[in-house]
Structures are given as C-alpha cells and as structure tokens.
Design a protein around this motif. Sequence first.
Motif, PDB file in Angstrom:
ATOM      1  N   VAL A  74       0.878  -1.178   0.000  1.00 34.47           N
ATOM      2  CA  VAL A  74       0.000   0.000   0.000  1.00 34.47           C
ATOM      3  C   VAL A  74       0.914   1.227   0.000  1.00 34.47           C
ATOM      4  O   VAL A  74       1.954   1.230   0.660  1.00 34.47           O
ATOM      5  CB  VAL A  74      -0.907   0.025   1.259  1.00 34.47           C
ATOM      6  N   VAL A  75       0.528   2.245  -0.776  1.00 30.60           N
ATOM      7  CA  VAL A  75       1.288   3.500  -0.805  1.00 30.60           C
ATOM      8  C   VAL A  75       0.452   4.582  -0.122  1.00 30.60           C
ATOM      9  O   VAL A  75      -0.745   4.711  -0.401  1.00 30.60           O
ATOM     10  CB  VAL A  75       1.580   3.943  -2.262  1.00 30.60           C
ATOM     11  N   VAL A  76       1.094   5.345   0.758  1.00 35.00           N
ATOM     12  CA  VAL A  76       0.427   6.491   1.389  1.00 35.00           C
ATOM     13  C   VAL A  76       1.068   7.760   0.844  1.00 35.00           C
ATOM     14  O   VAL A  76       2.294   7.907   0.903  1.00 35.00           O
ATOM     15  CB  VAL A  76       0.620   6.469   2.932  1.00 35.00           C
ATOM     16  N   ASP A  77       0.264   8.645   0.283  1.00 29.29           N
ATOM     17  CA  ASP A  77       0.816   9.905  -0.248  1.00 29.29           C
ATOM     18  C   ASP A  77      -0.242  10.999  -0.093  1.00 29.29           C
ATOM     19  O   ASP A  77      -1.429  10.767  -0.289  1.00 29.29           O
ATOM     20  CB  ASP A  77       1.186   9.753  -1.732  1.00 29.29           C
ATOM     21  N   ASP A  78       0.238  12.212   0.232  1.00 28.39           N
ATOM     22  CA  ASP A  78      -0.694  13.317   0.516  1.00 28.39           C
ATOM     23  C   ASP A  78      -0.975  14.150  -0.738  1.00 28.39           C
ATOM     24  O   ASP A  78      -0.768  15.354  -0.750  1.00 28.39           O
ATOM     25  CB  ASP A  78      -0.130  14.183   1.650  1.00 28.39           C
ATOM     26  N   HIS A  79      -1.394  13.508  -1.803  1.00 26.59           N
ATOM     27  CA  HIS A  79      -1.767  14.183  -3.070  1.00 26.59           C
ATOM     28  C   HIS A  79      -0.583  14.909  -3.706  1.00 26.59           C
ATOM     29  O   HIS A  79      -0.763  15.995  -4.250  1.00 26.59           O
ATOM     30  CB  HIS A  79      -2.909  15.191  -2.857  1.00 26.59           C
ATOM     31  N   HIS A  80       0.608  14.355  -3.596  1.00 30.88           N
ATOM     32  CA  HIS A  80       1.802  14.991  -4.198  1.00 30.88           C
ATOM     33  C   HIS A  80       1.987  16.425  -3.687  1.00 30.88           C
ATOM     34  O   HIS A  80       2.454  17.297  -4.422  1.00 30.88           O
ATOM     35  CB  HIS A  80       1.696  15.034  -5.736  1.00 30.88           C
ATOM     36  N   ARG A  81       1.645  16.657  -2.428  1.00 26.78           N
ATOM     37  CA  ARG A  81       1.641  18.038  -1.925  1.00 26.78           C
ATOM     38  C   ARG A  81       2.994  18.728  -2.117  1.00 26.78           C
ATOM     39  O   ARG A  81       3.048  19.897  -2.497  1.00 26.78           O
ATOM     40  CB  ARG A  81       1.253  18.036  -0.426  1.00 26.78           C
ATOM     41  N   THR A  82       4.094  17.990  -1.889  1.00 25.45           N
ATOM     42  CA  THR A  82       5.413  18.640  -2.011  1.00 25.45           C
ATOM     43  C   THR A  82       6.328  17.870  -2.969  1.00 25.45           C
ATOM     44  O   THR A  82       7.545  17.886  -2.811  1.00 25.45           O
ATOM     45  CB  THR A  82       6.100  18.713  -0.631  1.00 25.45           C
ATOM     46  N   ALA A  83       5.767  17.194  -3.973  1.00 23.35           N
ATOM     47  CA  ALA A  83       6.594  16.331  -4.832  1.00 23.35           C
ATOM     48  C   ALA A  83       7.532  17.131  -5.743  1.00 23.35           C
ATOM     49  O   ALA A  83       7.077  17.862  -6.636  1.00 23.35           O
ATOM     50  CB  ALA A  83       5.692  15.431  -5.667  1.00 23.35           C
ATOM     51  N   ALA A  84       8.837  16.982  -5.531  1.00 25.30           N
ATOM     52  CA  ALA A  84       9.818  17.560  -6.460  1.00 25.30           C
ATOM     53  C   ALA A  84       9.617  16.945  -7.840  1.00 25.30           C
ATOM     54  O   ALA A  84       9.861  17.578  -8.873  1.00 25.30           O
ATOM     55  CB  ALA A  84      11.232  17.266  -5.961  1.00 25.30           C
ATOM     56  N   SER A  85       9.143  15.699  -7.858  1.00 22.59           N
ATOM     57  CA  SER A  85       8.957  14.973  -9.114  1.00 22.59           C
ATOM     58  C   SER A  85       7.987  15.681 -10.065  1.00 22.59           C
ATOM     59  O   SER A  85       8.037  15.460 -11.267  1.00 22.59           O
ATOM     60  CB  SER A  85       8.424  13.566  -8.822  1.00 22.59           C
ATOM     61  N   LYS A  86       7.111  16.535  -9.538  1.00 21.23           N
ATOM     62  CA  LYS A  86       6.166  17.245 -10.412  1.00 21.23           C
ATOM     63  C   LYS A  86       6.844  18.373 -11.184  1.00 21.23           C
ATOM     64  O   LYS A  86       6.339  18.839 -12.194  1.00 21.23           O
ATOM     65  CB  LYS A  86       5.034  17.851  -9.576  1.00 21.23           C
ATOM     66  N   ALA A  87       7.989  18.837 -10.679  1.00 24.98           N
ATOM     67  CA  ALA A  87       8.671  19.964 -11.327  1.00 24.98           C
ATOM     68  C   ALA A  87       9.863  19.510 -12.165  1.00 24.98           C
ATOM     69  O   ALA A  87      10.398  20.280 -12.963  1.00 24.98           O
ATOM     70  CB  ALA A  87       9.160  20.943 -10.260  1.00 24.98           C
TER      71      ALA A  87
END
Length: 351
Positions: free
Chosen positions: A30-43
């Motif tokens: 199971v993966v827990v993630d807060d909606h990519h709130r601070t994902a460097a991967s998005k930038a």
Amino acid sequence: MQAVDYLIVGQGLAGSVFAALLLERGRSFVVVDDHHRTAASKAAGGIINPITGKRLNRPSLIGDLLREAFSTYTMIERLLGAPLFARRRVLRLFIDGIEQRRWEAKQQLPEYEQYVCPTPPEVPSNLASAHGAFEITVAGQLDIRQFITRFRSLLKAQDRLLEAPFHYDLLRISSTGVEWCDIRAQYVIFCEGHRMSENPYFNVIRLNPAKGEVLTLVAPGFGDPRIIQCGKWIFRSLSGELLAGTTYSWDRLDETPSCEAKDQIQKGIKSFCKFNFEVSDHRAGVRAVTKADNRPIVGVHPKWPRLAILNGFGSKGALQVPFSARQLLENLEQNEYLHSEIAVCRPSLWK
Ligand SMILES: Cc1cc2nc3c(=O)[nH]c(=O)nc-3n(C[C@H](O)[C@H](O)[C@H](O)COP(=O)(O)OP(=O)(O)OC[C@H]3O[C@@H](n4cnc5c(N)ncnc54)[C@H](O)[C@@H]3O)c2cc1C
C-alpha cells in the motif's frame, strides 16, 4: 487489519519506482501519499545525463545507473502502456573558454569515450555556440510528471493508494513488522523527498535541500530532438512540451514559483537560443540533497530493521532511483550487499 508485504510512504519518483518493482515481483503493498503536496517529481526535467555540472564529471557507478535506468523505465512503459522515456542525445554548448579547455583535457580519457560522439556536432543556426560544443550520445529523458500521474491512477484502480498524510506517531514497530492505522506490513519504506526532515526515525541525517524551478515555453520554431545545455537547459519532452530550467536556491524552500527564478531561466536561455519564446507555465520543487556527500540514502535503519529509506536523490533522481530501488529490494529480500556509496549506514550520515 489489511496485511501486506510493504507500506510505502510517498509516491514521487522513488516511491513509484519501488512500487513498480514490487508489482513486477508480485508483492503486495500500500502507498500512502498526501496528493503529491510537495513532490519535487512534479517539477523535474527528468534528464538522464552521464556527464554533468561545470566540472563535466561522471557520477560514480554511472554504468550501473544507466543500465538499470534504461531497463526499469522500459519495464514501466510496458506496465503503464504509455511512452514515458526516450533515449536522447545532449548537445552541450561550452559556456566559455575555460569550460572548453576543461573538456579538451577530459575527452581523451577512456571512461568518457563511450558516452560522447567522436566528431564535433552540428550546431543549428538558431543556437549560439561561440566556444564550440560536444555531443553526449548515451543520455535520456523520463517524463517524471506523466509517470507519477499515470502510476497514481493505476494504484488507485488497484486499491493500493491511500491519499492521506502519514502521521508518524501512529506507527507501531515490532520485530516482525509494522502497523499503521489498519495496515500491517513487513517493512515500511520511507520515500518522502525533502520532507524526510519531518521523519523522527531518519531526520538525524542532515539534508541541504535545494529549491529548483522549471518553465514551459512556447516556441513553435524549435524542433531539435536533442537536450540542449549551456548552463541552463532546454528540450522538447515526449508529449511535445518545451521545458527550460533550472535554478538552485537554498532559501525559501517551498513549491511556489518565483519571479527571480523565472527571470534567471529566461536570461540563461536567451544567452544561447536565437529564437523568440513565451512562457506558458512555471513550476517549483525542492530537491532532497544529502548534506554529507550529495549521494542517495538507501537501506534499513541501523536500529529499526523494519524501517527502510529510499531518498536523497538531489538533482539526479531519474538516473539514480532505479539502481537504488533495485538495490534496496534485493537487500531486503535476498539479503544482498548494498553498495557502500548509497548505504544508509555509512557513518558520515549519522554524525
Ligand atoms: C526544478 C527541478 C528540476 C529537476 N530536474 C531533474 C532532472 O532533469 N533530472 C533528474 O533526474 N532529476 C531532476 N530533479 C530532481 C528530481 O525531481 C528528484 O530527484 C526526484 O523527483 C525525487 O523524487 P522523490 O520521490 O525522492 O521525492 P518527491 O518527488 O519529493 O516525492 C515525495 C512524495 O512524498 C509525499 N510525502 C512526503 N511526506 C509525506 C507524508 N508525511 N505523508 C504523505 N506523503 C508525504 C510528497 O507529497 C511527495 O508526493 C529536479 C528537481 C527539481 C525541483
């Protein structure tokens, strides 16, 4: 209580690649993630380049890193049924005579030969190259944002994603595993990027996080298939977006784009691109850079063998994550040797 093999915290590039390896191996998680709130991967630009920085250095373990990156991203493309990764060439324009002379001294070394074109590259008329250029032939680009977005949908469809913040005080650890809310797992793998500093088990390891920013440009005339680098970089992604970056700053560590960075990137691009462009989008993220040595942090906690970490990828996540994720999995499941350059137990991290 749901029983799984692994609980993963964070679904940026690191958490996603580790989860993809688990899917390939038929493990439950199971993966827990807060909606990519601070994902460097998005930038991120997603550039994979064996010769980097002002000093034109080769990262250590480069052969292994490239091999694992190319094969893992190909496996992930098959898994998601979408083009996300491409082998690319990098046209490196020298910033000045110093850089050009530095390259002259390095280019004959056998460890560089296999990554570069032996003949001088063609520089198109819409680029300025007062000091010359060389071309890197073994490089690539991963559309990280597309990857984590598509992978998120897959995890949701398979009921493997919990979109919530991970509260550390709810974690219960025993000699055989961990429990968190109603999930029981053999191991928890922490992949929180720069927010590792909030993790009470690993935040003794010091980071020197660096904010970075990327622009999306509109310039219909630019069609070069290569990644162009001259201090800043510019390239067209697989989806056709024209991306330009990047910056490094160590204050105001947040995901809010800044006017200063936008100006800096535009100025840098104008110094070697002769065509006009407009800015259509602007993103920012914070890289998790390991203060001691700028290398990944991988492996189980020295005191808590059920807690593991996959982090510290700095500005080279696309290159370093697949090798590190594979090493972690083999270490946990086959008790295989973890390379000393990335192992979490290296003493310099715990000072
Ligand atoms: C502007 C910029 C350009 C870059 N360009 C490149 C490039 O060209 N090539 C390259 O290889 N790398 C590049 N990078 C670096 C690359 O982005 C990183 O190395 C990589 O994406 C890090 O992935 P990660 O999964 O470790 O962390 P992240 O992407 O930050 O993911 C961590 C995830 O965990 C979540 N999370 C954290 N804490 C919690 C919690 N307590 N509960 C729930 N969820 C939590 C976050 O919200 C996030 O979704 C760039 C970075 C930036 C900022």
